[in-house]
Enzyme design. Sequence first.
Site, PDB file in Angstrom:
ATOM      1  N   MET A  26       0.820  -1.210   0.000  1.00 17.14           N
ATOM      2  CA  MET A  26       0.000   0.000   0.000  1.00 17.14           C
ATOM      3  C   MET A  26       0.854   1.260   0.000  1.00 17.14           C
ATOM      4  SD  MET A  26      -3.270  -0.752   2.475  1.00 17.14           S
ATOM      5  CE  MET A  26      -2.325  -1.321   3.880  1.00 17.14           C
ATOM      6  N   CYS A  27       2.052   1.169   0.571  1.00 18.70           N
ATOM      7  CA  CYS A  27       2.947   2.325   0.617  1.00 18.70           C
ATOM      8  C   CYS A  27       3.942   2.244  -0.543  1.00 18.70           C
ATOM      9  CB  CYS A  27       3.710   2.363   1.937  1.00 18.70           C
ATOM     10  SG  CYS A  27       2.643   2.500   3.392  1.00 18.70           S
ATOM     11  N   THR A  28       4.400   3.398  -0.975  1.00 21.61           N
ATOM     12  CA  THR A  28       5.417   3.449  -2.016  1.00 21.61           C
ATOM     13  C   THR A  28       6.765   3.212  -1.354  1.00 21.61           C
ATOM     14  OG1 THR A  28       4.094   5.058  -3.236  1.00 21.61           O
ATOM     15  CG2 THR A  28       6.396   4.827  -3.878  1.00 21.61           C
TER      16      THR A  28
END
Length: 679
Positions: free
Chosen positions: A532-534
């Site tokens: 979900m996070c870069t």
Amino acid sequence: MQSPVDAFTFSPFRSFVDPSFFEVLARKKLKEYKLDVIDQPLCATYVIPVSQALSGSSILSLDSSSFIDGSPSATDFVSPGVLRNVNTIEEFKAFDKSSLMKSLGRELLDDIKSGVIDENPSTLAAFYVITFSDLKKFKFTYWFAFPSIITDWTLESSPTASTVVNLVDSKAITIAFEEWRKSVPLEQHGFFLLKKTESDKWTFGSLSQFDTFLDFSQGADTAMVGFADPSSQGSIPGWPLRNFLVYLSHKGLHSVKVLCLRDLVTLPAESRSIWLTFTRLRDESEDSIDAIKTVGWERSKKNKLMPKVSDLSGLMDPRRLADQAVDLNLQLMKWRLAPELDLDKVKNTKCLLLGAGTLGTYVARALMGWGVKNITFVDNATVSYSNPVRQPLYTLQDCISGTTVKSVRAAEALREIYPGVQSSGFAISVPMAGHPVTNEQREHGEYDQLVKLIDEHDAVFLLLDSREARWLPSVIAAAKEKIVINAALGFDSYVVMRHGVPRAGTGRLGCYFCNDIYAPSDSLADRTLDQMCTVTRPGIALLASGLAVELFVSILQHPLGAAAPAPRSDDANLKSLEDPTGDNCHSPLGDVPHQMRGFLHRFDHRNFVGACADYCSACSDRIIQEWKKRGWDFVKNALNVPGYVDDVSGLTDMRSKADELADDDAWAFDDESELDLME
């Protein structure tokens, strides 16, 4: 007994420079003078005192109008001048002031002998100023020279040699002077001839009338002349008289009565105009130019020979100082490195940043560094505690409430950093392919707003987290032929590219989706925290953001803009996308590549060129025409109906044909003998 005329007999000019003069000088230094050190014309003014309040030295004034000859008022007298702006403080200090003063004296004497002064007497009050402009600190160092040739005229010591003009004559002289002044050009007002007729009327003449106006029939060569006297120091005349006496010497006069005109319009109870009578024993008309002595460098209030310094940073509006500083850094590029740069084109380009996260915030900072004045953010996320260390427009304070919208806060931060930027933020979500509509009224409104924003801006930066979020802006921007810059990050890799626009007679560069065989769909469901996070190496974002902005600026500088061909490729199928000679794929800043891909694990950077795919889910003609025709209905189907975009673009048929070919290939034989046996 006679006393020689020396440097202390006259009231010297004192310069008064209005801050507006330095504002114009700073602008001209950046835009026009650059590194040139050449003489630039100026025009200053001075006035004659009309009341005792105007006591002290003669004042020479300059302001913003001094660069364009200004518009002097009815009480002003003009002084032509020259500006030399040097590039370093060391150059200023090393300037050969003695040689310059001697040269100015020679030029003045040449003008007297050649008749230039007859037509333009204001040259007798000319000045020269050397300046150094420290535009980083808005600090100006300057030194004025009022060149004056030393002569051997002497002031008579008789009771009538220095007398105040009586009130009756003062009124008559003032009226006659005003009438004469209306009839001659501005540059002749400061120096004049005068006489009193048999009917006790005063008349004035220009210096060009010297041989016909003055009357020497009395047997003596005593003439009456006058000048606009800026001095208010009693019997001490102003500085312009020095060179006027030199002029009179070369006209052959040995005795002269000079009117120091001080009351121009206002008639005080007691006149302060004075008569001074000078005599000369030696004939100077044949003096060698090399033998003359010239003085006139301005002195300080303590009578020391030294320059003045004006530090205007404290007087300037901080916003204007910021404008000056930003402009300075950019203009310096043009002085030596890239003189063909069109900075106005960069400054006036409106940029829409879709995404206000790591990429968006770094891109915004770099755009401001290039002088871009209009930056808009689109992002509906809020600032979290993990953001400030990676996203330079946010601080810890922005995280505390948990409700600070990134796009709005990013716009505010830009204005705090540089008030000259016009920045705004929109907390809207971008409709994403494969993500069904849940609130049509809201999402339709966000779609309309997105279309409006893309329409209002010149360039679109795709800086969003997911592929599907980049799809709809790519479609709209392609349909409107906008500049599109796309930047995407991996853990230790990045891609930065521009989307193509149509170019007559050639192919079109591909977009971010041209290599895909499936239209983007929901990639966000069932993702773990790391998905979900870069998750990237921290330096990747800075590299990609910097390249994205530099690519954008290079596009603007190319004559073809977004349609600029890419640098040459070894792929023969891509020749239509390039300039055959390779000459037209450059802007003043260098190449304008199509795609740049970097791999940090081996610190490698490569450029690629890709053509527009006929079946592209974002920029193909089928998709663009369908969006233009159906608008929101097309978008709604793309969000709700799986495979809809694939069907419209032709990807479904393309994959089907590929599958058929693959099935046929399964029966293919390489050995012809085996095929014969089967028959």
